[in-house]
Scaffold this active site. Structure first.
Site, mmCIF file in Angstrom:
data_model
loop_
_atom_site.group_PDB
_atom_site.id
_atom_site.type_symbol
_atom_site.label_atom_id
_atom_site.label_comp_id
_atom_site.label_asym_id
_atom_site.label_seq_id
_atom_site.Cartn_x
_atom_site.Cartn_y
_atom_site.Cartn_z
ATOM 1 N N HIS A 270 0.811 -1.207 0.000
ATOM 2 C CA HIS A 270 0.000 0.000 0.000
ATOM 3 C C HIS A 270 0.847 1.261 0.000
ATOM 4 C CE1 HIS A 270 -3.494 2.317 -0.223
ATOM 5 N NE2 HIS A 270 -3.076 3.079 0.751
ATOM 6 N N TYR B 180 1.879 5.516 -2.078
ATOM 7 C CA TYR B 180 2.099 6.868 -1.552
ATOM 8 C C TYR B 180 3.483 7.377 -1.926
ATOM 9 C CZ TYR B 180 -2.411 6.822 0.532
ATOM 10 O OH TYR B 180 -3.766 6.793 0.679
ATOM 11 N N HIS C 142 -9.586 1.550 -10.467
ATOM 12 C CA HIS C 142 -9.239 2.431 -9.345
ATOM 13 C C HIS C 142 -7.783 2.862 -9.402
ATOM 14 C CE1 HIS C 142 -8.480 3.938 -5.342
ATOM 15 N NE2 HIS C 142 -7.565 3.013 -5.192
ATOM 16 N N PHE C 143 -6.869 1.891 -9.524
ATOM 17 C CA PHE C 143 -5.475 2.322 -9.395
ATOM 18 C C PHE C 143 -4.961 2.983 -10.671
ATOM 19 C CE2 PHE C 143 -4.482 -2.248 -10.362
ATOM 20 C CZ PHE C 143 -3.638 -2.068 -11.432
ATOM 21 N N HIS C 144 -5.610 2.701 -11.799
ATOM 22 C CA HIS C 144 -5.218 3.473 -12.983
ATOM 23 C C HIS C 144 -5.657 4.933 -12.841
ATOM 24 C CE1 HIS C 144 -3.998 -0.271 -14.913
ATOM 25 N NE2 HIS C 144 -3.418 0.467 -15.841
ATOM 26 N N ARG D 169 -9.950 -9.218 -12.862
ATOM 27 C CA ARG D 169 -8.766 -8.596 -13.429
ATOM 28 C C ARG D 169 -7.807 -9.727 -13.792
ATOM 29 N NH1 ARG D 169 -5.731 -6.196 -8.024
ATOM 30 N NH2 ARG D 169 -4.191 -5.531 -9.541
ATOM 31 N N ARG D 170 -6.696 -9.403 -14.435
ATOM 32 C CA ARG D 170 -5.642 -10.380 -14.732
ATOM 33 C C ARG D 170 -6.150 -11.586 -15.533
ATOM 34 N NH1 ARG D 170 -4.619 -10.142 -8.753
ATOM 35 N NH2 ARG D 170 -3.363 -8.290 -8.424
#
Lengths: 173, 563
Positions: free
Chosen positions: B240, B244, B391-393, B454-455
């Site tokens: 995680h 950041y 989300h993470f894209h 995903r994947r």
């Protein structure tokens, strides 16, 4: 009482915003906590180990013992083995509105199990037994698919879950 | 430096002319900064091409392209290049330049900086071999007991160790400055950069332990099995907070470069520090929200990590307020009136300002989705679905990377001494990136809710399930194409800048002043000792037993498997 944030922040508007941010974080965390404990909703988290290389020698995950079993209280236990590239047995049939506990072990690598559009999901990790309890309110044929990359044949790893109408007697129709 | 001497600099086009500039400007970091950022952006361009291939392959559009071996090799390479190479090199380059320009002092040790750079480059090249030949298709999160070629793990380790050299350099440089300026406040840009260096060092220890004690000995045959539960727990330590580490430079630019570029001041210097400190303290000990669905950790620990995960939203909410307030100040100074009039008055044709506005929009969308992922119970519906990829894209490839572009457009002229090849092209590129990212990721959220994992490289499931996915999948191809074009525009613009005949005259990095500032910064907001101790205590509390349990109970390791 003086605002304790005054030590780090001069602007009253900004202090107000920091309090709102903190309140939001605590409110959302608190709400999730309340539902988790009030309704006993927790992610699948039984910490139980197993030797994945010897599943066939374990009683629970030996081939003859896989599949659906009815417990004394009317709930069901479904025992599955995840192995490249399938979930065994490859067809599982359960009634609606019945508590179903899946117990799953991997015979090889990391897998994930998911029945799309339901909340039946857990990771399946070699060396550990996964356990997830749910019930299915809707009838139908569902894909029970692997949702964690497990090798080049990963896409092809899926089985079928059939949910049938629960009959009046509580037995599978 | 006068305009004439800048113009008289080496115009050969390699862009390292600025290396000899006086220390009040780029210091002696321009060379290493430029080299680092170029490595990052070359990796980025390759990864963008792979991403475009993946969206086409995934939907089964062109049967001739169908190949799980190629697809998963590509996904692994895309993830490693974007997540490890682009980020690490850009952060090192930007960090070195920020340190020398904000502190107005030279690098602590330039040879050491280059040593770290080359160590990281060698690591990337070493890992590239198995990645490109399909011998490391274990995806960016390694996935034991799938086993990659040892060179992949060793290469990744060298990259991380190379970045530790940067961490050390940042901490030492801040220390040297503080000694030379007793009682003075460390500039906000450097305070944030040092916070990120410390954060990354602590963050990377988890994956370092996994790789050094488990994966490398295992892949070399020294140990026979790995405990997958322990490996995943250690990786969650890194998984995680690493985001950041990536996001930090974007926040530093938002606080220290954007308000100035918009023509205003940063609303509050102290709140920037508070945000950086909160990120440092809260982002590492909360990794279990990546393990909600894993069987080997008990629910109580997952719940504890969830509470911390909600706390880490606070610094982002603070940042949102400060940046919007700073932009509003700038808009009103430029004559904007009324409740919304200041928005139109902002300099939208400044790449830094445009990128900041687009970044905040994507951060808002992505942050909303992140709240769902972070939720102890709601996460169940989206776990390992395409929602997560969306989300993470949005947060990383959107918010974070668009700020990397803005940083590059801003610093390239200062580092090379040449004007940016084309500001108009830069603005078009930023808009395309934003539009492409929305077209790519909003359908992905929808696919995730419709149950798409995903994947995967193809969708051989029940027809009823797969039919519902088709429209969103078509959209994602359009998004991928737009993003790939945008990526090429960036690299082209930066490359052409080196050969620009027009010399850049504004060589100084201009950091934003603070609207509200305290006369004397509290010691806790001008140092890190206390906060590092707090992180250590928090880490022991949240990871001590969960890691220790693997040594207390009888576990069964997993044998290696090929892909």
């Amino acid at each position: 009482m003086q605002d304790p944030l005054r030590a780090i922040c001069d602007d009253p508007l900004e202090r107000k915003w920091v309090w709102i941010s903190l309140a939001m974080a605590f409110f959302l965390g608190g709400l999730l906590g309340f539902y988790a404990f009030a309704n006993n909703v927790h992610p699948p988290s039984n910490v139980q180990t197993i030797d994945s290389t010897r599943l066939h020698l374990s009683e629970e995950f030996a081939e003859d013992n896989l599949g659906v079993k009815t417990n004394a209280d009317g709930s069901l236990t479904v025992t599955l083995v995840a192995a490249r590239y399938g979930f065994y047995p490859q067809r599982v049939e359960v009634p609606t509105d019945t508590q179903v506990t899946f117990r799953i072990a991997s015979a090889d690598v990391l897998h994930g199990i998911h029945v799309p559009t339901t909340n039946m999901t857990t990771m399946v990790v070699p060396g550990y037994i996964s356990e997830v309890t749910t019930n299915f309110p809707r009838t139908g044929e569902f894909s029970l698919l692997c949702n964690e990359y497990c090798g080049l044949g990963h896409d092809a790893m899926w089985s079928r879950l059939v949910v049938t109408e629960k009959s009046a007697g509580g037995e599978t129709s | 430096m006068s305009q004439s001497s800048a113009a008289g600099m080496d115009a050969a086009g390699i862009g390292l002319a600025s290396m000899n500039r006086s220390t009040t400007l780029g210091g002696n970091a321009a060379g290493i900064s430029l080299a680092s950022m170029w490595v990052g952006f070359i990796a980025f361009a390759v990864a963008a091409l792979l991403g475009f291939y993946q969206v086409i392959e995934r939907i089964d559009l062109i049967p001739a392209l169908k190949s799980p071996a190629l697809y998963f090799g590509s996904v692994s390479t895309h993830g490693v290049l974007m997540g490890f190479v682009l980020t690490t090199f850009l952060i090192m380059g930007y960090g070195y330049y920020t340190a020398t320009t904000s502190l107005k002092q030279n690098l602590w040790s330039k040879p050491l900086a280059w040593f770290g750079f080359w160590l990281a480059v060698v690591g990337v090249l070493l890992a590239a071999g198995p990645l490109l030949t399909g011998n490391a298709s274990v995806l960016y999160t390694f996935y034991p007991p799938l086993m990659a070629h040892p060179a992949f793990y060793i290469g990744a380790t060298l990259l991380v160790v190379g970045s530790w050299v940067w961490c050390l350099q940042m901490v030492v440089m801040m220390g040297i400055w503080k000694k030379a300026h007793p009682g003075e406040t460390v500039p906000l840009a450097m305070y944030g950069t040092t916070a990120n260096a410390i954060l990354w060092f602590i963050t990377s220890l988890g994956v370092a332990a996994e790789v050094l004690f488990q994966l490398i000995p295992w892949s070399l045959g020294i140990i026979e099995t790995v405990d997958v539960g322990l490996a995943r727990t250690l990786f969650s330590w890194t998984l995680h907070a690493i985001v950041y580490f990536w996001l930090f430079p974007a926040y530093i630019a938002l606080y220290t470069l954007v308000p100035k570029a918009a023509g205003g001041k940063v609303f509050s210097d102290q709140m920037g520090r508070v945000a950086f400190i909160l990120l440092l303290v809260f982002s590492v000990p909360i990794g279990f929200h990546h393990l909600y669905m894993d069987p080997f950790q008990a629910a109580g620990w997952k719940f504890l990590h969830m509470t911390g995960t909600f706390m880490v939203a606070v610094p982002t909410l603070i940042t949102g307020f400060t940046i919007l307030a700073s932009l509003e100040i700038a808009g009103r100074l430029r004559g904007g009136k009324g409740v919304f009039g200041w928005i139109g008055a902002l300099p939208w044709k400044n790449p830094m300002v445009l990128a900041a506005i687009l970044a905040i929009l994507m951060l808002s969308f992505g942050g909303f989705g992140g709240m769902i992922n972070a939720s102890y119970s709601m996460n169940t519906m989206v776990h390992n679905t395409q929602w997560v990829t969306g989300h993470f894209h949005l947060i990383f490839a959107g918010t974070t990377v668009i700020m990397y572009f803005a940083i590059a457009y801003y610093l390239w002229p200062k580092m090379t001494g040449r004007q940016l090849h084309s500001t108009a092209l830069a603005l078009k590129q930023l808009w395309l990136w934003f539009i492409g990212m929305l077209i790519l990721t909003l359908p992905w959220h929808q696919l995730g809710l419709a149950g798409q994992p995903r994947r995967i490289s193809s969708t051989p499931y029940d027809e009823s399930l797969v039919q519902a996915w088709l429209p969103a999948e078509a959209a994602m191809i359009a998004g991928g194409a737009i993003l790939f074009i945008s990526a090429l525009m960036l690299v082209y613009n930066l490359f052409k800048t080196h050969g620009n005949a027009q010399a850049e005259t504004h060589l100084e990095v201009e950091y934003a002043e603070s609207l509200h500032s305290v006369a004397r910064m509290p010691k806790l907001m001008n140092s890190f000792g206390f906060w590092v101790m707090l992180v250590v205590v928090y880490m022991v509390a949240s990871y001590g037993y969960p890691i220790g349990q693997f040594f207390l109970m009888e576990t069964h390791g997993a044998l290696p498997w090929s892909i």
